[in-house]
Design an enzyme around this catalytic site. Structure first.
Site, short mmCIF file in Angstrom:
data_model
loop_
_atom_site.label_atom_id
_atom_site.label_comp_id
_atom_site.label_asym_id
_atom_site.label_seq_id
_atom_site.Cartn_x
_atom_site.Cartn_y
_atom_site.Cartn_z
N SER A 1 24.17 44.07 33.14
CA SER A 1 22.96 43.77 33.89
C SER A 1 21.79 43.09 32.89
CB SER A 1 22.32 44.63 34.71
OG SER A 1 21.01 44.38 35.42
N TYR B 1 19.83 53.63 36.25
CA TYR B 1 20.75 52.50 36.35
C TYR B 1 20.62 51.65 35.10
CZ TYR B 1 22.24 47.85 38.11
OH TYR B 1 22.78 46.58 38.26
P1 NAD Z 1 27.35 45.15 46.20
O1 NAD Z 1 26.71 46.37 46.86
O2 NAD Z 1 27.70 44.08 47.00
O3 NAD Z 1 28.59 45.73 45.32
C1 NAD Z 1 28.71 47.05 44.64
C2 NAD Z 1 30.09 47.48 45.13
O4 NAD Z 1 30.18 48.88 44.73
C3 NAD Z 1 30.05 47.85 46.60
O5 NAD Z 1 30.50 47.16 47.31
C4 NAD Z 1 30.91 49.08 46.54
O6 NAD Z 1 32.36 48.81 47.01
C5 NAD Z 1 31.13 49.59 44.90
N1 NAD Z 1 30.70 51.22 44.72
C6 NAD Z 1 29.65 51.66 44.87
N2 NAD Z 1 29.73 52.97 44.87
C7 NAD Z 1 31.13 53.12 44.66
C8 NAD Z 1 32.04 54.43 44.72
N3 NAD Z 1 31.48 55.63 44.66
N4 NAD Z 1 33.34 54.19 44.76
C9 NAD Z 1 33.82 52.97 44.84
N5 NAD Z 1 33.08 51.65 44.91
C10 NAD Z 1 31.80 51.84 44.89
O7 NAD Z 1 26.39 44.69 44.92
P2 NAD Z 1 26.29 43.72 43.82
O8 NAD Z 1 25.01 43.36 43.61
O9 NAD Z 1 27.19 42.54 44.17
O10 NAD Z 1 26.95 44.49 42.57
C11 NAD Z 1 28.25 44.14 42.06
C12 NAD Z 1 27.56 44.57 40.50
O11 NAD Z 1 26.80 43.73 39.82
C13 NAD Z 1 27.19 45.98 40.19
O12 NAD Z 1 27.88 46.54 38.94
C14 NAD Z 1 25.73 45.91 39.97
O13 NAD Z 1 25.30 46.81 39.36
C15 NAD Z 1 25.95 44.45 39.22
N6 NAD Z 1 24.51 43.80 39.15
C16 NAD Z 1 24.01 43.42 40.30
C17 NAD Z 1 22.72 42.70 40.28
C18 NAD Z 1 22.20 42.04 41.49
O14 NAD Z 1 20.99 41.68 41.26
N7 NAD Z 1 22.83 42.22 42.59
C19 NAD Z 1 22.30 42.56 38.85
C20 NAD Z 1 22.98 42.77 37.83
C21 NAD Z 1 23.95 43.38 37.99
#
Ligand code: NAD
Ligand code: MG
Length: 301
Positions: free
Chosen positions: A192, A205
């Site tokens: 991130s 985080y």
């Molecule tokens: P999202 O909520 O759609 O996806 C995150 C997923 O993590 C969930 O769908 C879930 O299946 C999984 N998860 C969480 N806890 C879990 C557990 N205990 N066991 C199994 N699965 C688990 O959100 P997203 O934003 O698409 O996240 C995807 C990745 O991108 C993450 O690593 C997040 O940190 C990263 N990210 C997101 C952003 C943003 O702005 N959305 C920015 C930087 C990084």
């Protein structure tokens, strides 16, 4: 939502998607993407595959929604079969992505389970290998993010849980997958912007994402000897259910991404998927230990 015809459509990146300006909304963690307003674009009607991952077998965590969901759809349209890992309560979101994978004529192997369960890493890998006939691409998209207004509001339990999902479970999964990964396989993790620009209301985080970035670069050094390439995607603000399910202050949602990103808007998950396709594809054969920032132009180290 306005969306490009496909990912190759030319045009101004600032207005490729509208600035979402979501109204304040909250859900219990991990949240259902289908209940968001507006629902994010995973590329359902836009992502066009050209065979870049033909015949590949990918295990993707967090594949039910958001960035992981968009990656699953893109990988399938590029010719890969997919094992999807997600939490059991996310089944409705997973069903949507599974439908997209099968509509692309590819195999989808749903594997619900909690990555915090230590035994699950092995079960997950075994089920993926059984269902796909092997694995040669691992994508870590699972992530946990909870905002807290003050440092003193951030409990030890939350700090540990965040590291457990984002860092320790990733390491367990990589170790479980390694015996199955042949030369030419890829591991792509998700860091991130927070890894280098920690927000004060999500210290656990941000620190965990710094750890993911560092761990991935270390793994890249260790695994290149096996012909396995490890790389990282570092997203900027992306409109996903992570945000309204406790990831950020709900009052800040109308501004989400607008001020942070030089492009003046958050990304849609569909805009992240091509980075993961590139890093998994053999076309990136000389790229290892790299962090590909997809953040709308924010300055990175
Ligand atoms: P999202 O909520 O759609 O996806 C995150 C997923 O993590 C969930 O769908 C879930 O299946 C999984 N998860 C969480 N806890 C879990 C557990 N205990 N066991 C199994 N699965 C688990 O959100 P997203 O934003 O698409 O996240 C995807 C990745 O991108 C993450 O690593 C997040 O940190 C990263 N990210 C997101 C952003 C943003 O702005 N959305 C920015 C930087 C990084
Ligand atoms: Mg989800």
């Amino acid at each position: 939502m306005n969306a490009p015809r496909d990912q190759y459509e030319p045009g101004d990146p600032r207005t490729r998607y509208p600035d979402v300006e979501p109204e304040p909304q909250t859900q219990a963690e991990p949240g259902l993407q289908s209940d968001m307003r507006p629902v994010p674009d995973l590329g359902e009607s836009t992502y066009r595959g050209t065979g870049r991952l033909a015949g590949r077998k990918a295990l993707i965590t967090g594949a039910d929604s958001g960035i992981g969901g968009a990656v699953a759809i893109a990988f399938a349209r590029e010719g890969a079969d997919i094992a999807l890992a997600y939490l059991p309560e996310e089944q409705p979101d997973a069903d949507h992505v599974i439908e997209q994978i099968r509509a692309a004529g590819r195999t989808a192997v749903p594997i619900p389970g909690d990555l915090r369960d230590r035994a699950h890493a092995h079960t997950l890998v075994e089920q993926a290998v059984d269902g796909l006939g092997g694995i040669d691409a691992l994508v870590s998209g699972a992530g946990k993010q909870r905002w807290q207004p003050e440092v003193t509001d951030l409990s030890d339990e939350q700090f540990e849980a965040t590291f457990d999902v984002n860092v320790f479970a990733l390491f367990r999964l990589v170790k479980a997958a390694l015996p199955h990964l042949q030369p030419g396989s890829t591991i792509t993790t998700t860091a991130s912007m927070e890894a280098y620009q920690p927000a004060p209301d999500r210290l656990d985080y941000a620190a965990s994402k710094g750890a993911v970035n560092n761990l991935s670069k270390g793994l890249a050094q260790a695994l290149v000897e096996r012909g396995i390439r490890v790389n990282v995607v570092a997203p900027g603000p992306t409109w996903t259910v992570l945000q309204p399910s406790g990831g950020v202050d709900p009052e800040s949602l109308p501004e989400f991404g607008s001020s942070e990103s030089p492009m003046g808007r958050a990304a849609q998950p569909a805009e992240l998927a091509p980075a993961y396709v590139f890093l998994a594809s053999h076309e990136s054969s000389y790229v290892a230990g790299e962090t590909l920032n997809v953040n709308g132009g924010m300055v990175t180290p």
